[in-house]
Design an enzyme around this catalytic site. Sequence first.
Site, mmCIF file in Angstrom:
data_model
loop_
_atom_site.group_PDB
_atom_site.id
_atom_site.type_symbol
_atom_site.label_atom_id
_atom_site.label_comp_id
_atom_site.label_asym_id
_atom_site.label_seq_id
_atom_site.Cartn_x
_atom_site.Cartn_y
_atom_site.Cartn_z
ATOM 1 N N ASP A 119 0.858 -1.184 0.000
ATOM 2 C CA ASP A 119 0.000 0.000 0.000
ATOM 3 C C ASP A 119 0.896 1.237 0.000
ATOM 4 O OD1 ASP A 119 -3.026 0.872 0.582
ATOM 5 O OD2 ASP A 119 -1.681 2.222 1.679
ATOM 6 N N ASN B 276 -2.709 12.856 -4.032
ATOM 7 C CA ASN B 276 -3.864 13.275 -4.826
ATOM 8 C C ASN B 276 -4.355 14.657 -4.412
ATOM 9 O OD1 ASN B 276 -4.243 11.183 -6.686
ATOM 10 N ND2 ASN B 276 -5.346 9.926 -5.207
ATOM 11 N N HIS C 152 -5.375 14.249 -9.311
ATOM 12 C CA HIS C 152 -5.491 12.827 -9.637
ATOM 13 C C HIS C 152 -4.678 12.424 -10.860
ATOM 14 C CE1 HIS C 152 -8.493 11.664 -6.626
ATOM 15 N NE2 HIS C 152 -8.956 12.897 -6.766
ATOM 16 N N ASP D 134 -2.235 9.314 -10.857
ATOM 17 C CA ASP D 134 -2.169 8.233 -11.848
ATOM 18 C C ASP D 134 -0.738 7.982 -12.297
ATOM 19 O OD1 ASP D 134 -4.888 7.902 -11.712
ATOM 20 O OD2 ASP D 134 -5.328 8.888 -13.621
ATOM 21 N N GLU E 263 -4.781 2.280 -4.204
ATOM 22 C CA GLU E 263 -3.322 2.277 -4.175
ATOM 23 C C GLU E 263 -2.774 1.008 -3.527
ATOM 24 O OE1 GLU E 263 -4.584 4.610 -0.438
ATOM 25 O OE2 GLU E 263 -5.352 4.162 -2.442
#
Length: 331
Positions: free
Chosen positions: A181, A189, A194, A198, A224
């Site tokens: 994680d 973010n 975002h 990405d 994630e």
Amino acid sequence: MTEHQERASISLAETCVDAYEFLAHTNVQPGKACLLQIYPARSDSEMMRLTRERTSIGREPSCDISVDDNAMSRTHAAVDLLGGRYFLVDLNSTNGTYVDDDLLRGRMPLAGGELIRMGGCIMKFMSSMDEEANYHAVVHELMTRDALTNAFNRSYLIPVIDKELELCRKQNERLSLILLDIDHFKNINDQHGHLVGDEVLRIFCERIRGELRKTDLLTRFGGEEFIVACCRTPLRGAGRIAERIRLAIASTPFQTQAGRINVTCSLGVSSSDGVELASCDNMVSAADALLYDAKNSGRNRVLMFDPQDTRCDGNRSQDHDADTSGAAETV
């Protein structure tokens, strides 16, 4: 050049997604090419044929291909058909157009198989005469892959793991899972948007792949959170892989369109002989508990668990203090 120096030079272009190479780069048949949206994945994805001299793409409803994406400009890009060849051009969009993760500059000829990213949308340019067969091949890939990161998806992982556990029971082998994680991903973010998030996810997966063997299976489990399945691998072997991944992520900042971002991850590792932790859900739950402990104990570390291992002589990845608290251990 050292391994550290090689990682320091990583760019977004080096994270090119290559899962959808179903089409050879052959001569394009005039009027026969099409686009297929592969991210975000849609159950009703259709081939968008490119038969006009110019096919406009954007979020404006009047565009030939209209996409509901606020990160895309009203008229974002266009595909031109000139002299029997297809060309992609950006129409002064705000966030740019990327082809295989390279920023598009000027007019670019399309050969077939390219991935075109506009805002948060990714489309595949398909040039083959046999669009129908390729369409079904891409849709099958969409059912098993995460289009953004090229990792397998959750629905693919579960039956594969359950089958591997059955083989472990029959052949006296071991299967190990690494649950990863990204630490503080929400902050990335929130601070950078975002689109940068990405980018981080794509680079994250590419760095993971650099540490895996051909037999290891990388899956995006959600958001994630990722899983690496290590077939026929005992706990110690998986722990070494997990530690290599941790170092690969933390050693060098990620180069993104927002600049260099420091990224770390926490990892939990579980292992089974197919009897203990006899299902994918059981293995994931065990690894998730270790991941939770890794987060609570400072993040950026690996914790391992083996239901048959009552001794713990592993070392912490940073301070090298032995942990003798039970079946959980740090690498």
